[in-house]
Write a protein that holds these residues in place. Sequence first.
Motif, PDB file in Angstrom:
ATOM      1  N   VAL A  80       0.835  -1.108  -0.041  1.00 58.74           N
ATOM      2  CA  VAL A  80      -0.009   0.195  -0.078  1.00 58.74           C
ATOM      3  C   VAL A  80       0.818   1.091  -0.009  1.00 58.74           C
ATOM      4  O   VAL A  80       1.755   1.411   0.796  1.00 58.74           O
ATOM      5  N   ALA A  81       0.777   2.169  -0.900  1.00 56.30           N
ATOM      6  CA  ALA A  81       1.616   3.381  -0.884  1.00 56.30           C
ATOM      7  C   ALA A  81       0.499   4.406  -0.389  1.00 56.30           C
ATOM      8  O   ALA A  81      -0.577   4.463  -0.468  1.00 56.30           O
ATOM      9  N   LEU A  82       1.173   5.007   0.827  1.00 57.29           N
ATOM     10  CA  LEU A  82       0.572   6.094   1.748  1.00 57.29           C
ATOM     11  C   LEU A  82       0.970   7.290   1.043  1.00 57.29           C
ATOM     12  O   LEU A  82       2.227   7.492   1.218  1.00 57.29           O
ATOM     13  N   VAL A  83       0.094   8.023   0.370  1.00 55.57           N
ATOM     14  CA  VAL A  83       0.582   9.352  -0.284  1.00 55.57           C
ATOM     15  C   VAL A  83      -0.065  10.338   0.354  1.00 55.57           C
ATOM     16  O   VAL A  83      -1.114  10.584   0.795  1.00 55.57           O
ATOM     17  N   MET A  84       0.819  11.318   0.880  1.00 54.48           N
ATOM     18  CA  MET A  84       0.541  12.525   1.627  1.00 54.48           C
ATOM     19  C   MET A  84       0.815  13.626   0.748  1.00 54.48           C
ATOM     20  O   MET A  84       2.095  14.144   0.172  1.00 54.48           O
ATOM     21  N   GLU A  85      -0.369  14.212   0.344  1.00 53.09           N
ATOM     22  CA  GLU A  85      -0.086  15.568  -0.528  1.00 53.09           C
ATOM     23  C   GLU A  85      -0.714  16.754   0.463  1.00 53.09           C
ATOM     24  O   GLU A  85      -0.939  16.196   1.596  1.00 53.09           O
ATOM     25  N   GLN A 101       4.945   6.748   0.845  1.00 51.35           N
ATOM     26  CA  GLN A 101       5.745   5.851   1.864  1.00 51.35           C
ATOM     27  C   GLN A 101       5.040   4.378   1.254  1.00 51.35           C
ATOM     28  O   GLN A 101       3.764   4.278   1.346  1.00 51.35           O
ATOM     29  N   LEU A 102       5.930   3.631   0.830  1.00 56.18           N
ATOM     30  CA  LEU A 102       5.401   2.392   0.271  1.00 56.18           C
ATOM     31  C   LEU A 102       5.309   1.243   1.627  1.00 56.18           C
ATOM     32  O   LEU A 102       6.427   1.250   2.233  1.00 56.18           O
ATOM     33  N   MET A 103       4.127   0.725   2.049  1.00 61.98           N
ATOM     34  CA  MET A 103       4.029  -0.181   3.283  1.00 61.98           C
ATOM     35  C   MET A 103       3.749  -1.385   2.866  1.00 61.98           C
ATOM     36  O   MET A 103       3.132  -1.852   2.007  1.00 61.98           O
ATOM     37  N   GLN A 104       4.378  -2.287   3.588  1.00 60.23           N
ATOM     38  CA  GLN A 104       4.156  -3.714   3.413  1.00 60.23           C
ATOM     39  C   GLN A 104       3.700  -4.457   4.822  1.00 60.23           C
ATOM     40  O   GLN A 104       4.319  -4.170   5.921  1.00 60.23           O
ATOM     41  N   SER A 105       2.662  -5.486   4.714  1.00 62.44           N
ATOM     42  CA  SER A 105       2.269  -6.080   5.944  1.00 62.44           C
ATOM     43  C   SER A 105       3.158  -7.250   6.090  1.00 62.44           C
ATOM     44  O   SER A 105       3.553  -8.062   5.188  1.00 62.44           O
ATOM     45  N   HIS A 106       4.029  -7.212   7.235  1.00 61.06           N
ATOM     46  CA  HIS A 106       4.915  -8.358   7.287  1.00 61.06           C
ATOM     47  C   HIS A 106       4.711  -8.889   8.891  1.00 61.06           C
ATOM     48  O   HIS A 106       5.003  -8.234   9.677  1.00 61.06           O
ATOM     49  N   GLY A 107       4.179 -10.326   8.682  1.00 59.84           N
ATOM     50  CA  GLY A 107       3.856 -11.183  10.219  1.00 59.84           C
ATOM     51  C   GLY A 107       2.843 -10.153  10.891  1.00 59.84           C
ATOM     52  O   GLY A 107       2.854 -10.202  12.120  1.00 59.84           O
ATOM     53  N   GLY A 108       1.820  -9.609  10.152  1.00 58.85           N
ATOM     54  CA  GLY A 108       0.808  -8.831  10.841  1.00 58.85           C
ATOM     55  C   GLY A 108       0.975  -7.286  11.059  1.00 58.85           C
ATOM     56  O   GLY A 108       0.095  -6.860  11.423  1.00 58.85           O
ATOM     57  N   ALA A 109       2.340  -6.783  11.084  1.00 61.99           N
ATOM     58  CA  ALA A 109       2.519  -5.542  11.268  1.00 61.99           C
ATOM     59  C   ALA A 109       2.982  -4.737   9.923  1.00 61.99           C
ATOM     60  O   ALA A 109       3.655  -5.448   9.191  1.00 61.99           O
ATOM     61  N   TRP A 110       2.618  -3.432   9.852  1.00 63.46           N
ATOM     62  CA  TRP A 110       3.072  -2.803   8.810  1.00 63.46           C
ATOM     63  C   TRP A 110       4.227  -2.086   8.815  1.00 63.46           C
ATOM     64  O   TRP A 110       4.660  -1.601   9.989  1.00 63.46           O
ATOM     65  N   VAL A 113       8.620   0.186   3.391  1.00 56.14           N
ATOM     66  CA  VAL A 113      10.115  -0.521   2.499  1.00 56.14           C
ATOM     67  C   VAL A 113      10.590   0.368   1.546  1.00 56.14           C
ATOM     68  O   VAL A 113      11.693   0.096   0.888  1.00 56.14           O
ATOM     69  N   TYR A 114       9.918   1.619   1.216  1.00 58.21           N
ATOM     70  CA  TYR A 114      10.387   2.450   0.332  1.00 58.21           C
ATOM     71  C   TYR A 114       9.669   4.044   0.653  1.00 58.21           C
ATOM     72  O   TYR A 114       8.844   3.883   0.982  1.00 58.21           O
ATOM     73  N   MET A 115      10.569   4.904   0.622  1.00 59.37           N
ATOM     74  CA  MET A 115       9.945   6.188   0.811  1.00 59.37           C
ATOM     75  C   MET A 115      10.533   7.152  -0.399  1.00 59.37           C
ATOM     76  O   MET A 115      11.621   7.115  -0.764  1.00 59.37           O
TER      77      MET A 115
END
Length: 173
Positions: A80-85, A101-110, A113-115
Amino acid sequence: MRAFHLISASLLFTMAACSPPAASTAEAQTGDVSVAERTAILSAVSLQANAQGTVENECGERVTPQYLVTDLGPGVGRAVALVMEGGPNTAACYGDGPLVQLMQSHGGAWRQVYMNRGGPMVVLSTQHNGANDLADGGPGFSFPVWEWNGNEYVNANRTVADSALGDARYVPN
């Protein structure tokens, strides 16, 4: 009056030619983000939405974040890309574009992984470790490329030319 219409049409076509190609909704978004996921994503980046769904950006302005699900290949999975304008101070905070901010769910937590600050995240057709490579921003001359190392996106110490972005997807578009 006719000259005005011709000039207006020419200006419109020129502006369209200079804009990044728009990704189709099917390419950029591959699902919805639940309220629980939105809350967890914001928490992972130390933000909290108010009752209207807005958060305070780095400029101190209340903005409504975008949550864009994107497919980056099996190496990353659902991201999920979290986009803040923002408002009138956005350029002072992020440059000429949004904070992505690119977010990834890993083991149940977000986790992030990139910004990228100041431009869209460009999803390239090239891949490393089962995930699409990313580039910062566009259009322009050339852009830094980021590769998936199996855990996060890292700088690949190479660039991609604007002319090579023909099949790329822009997030946000």
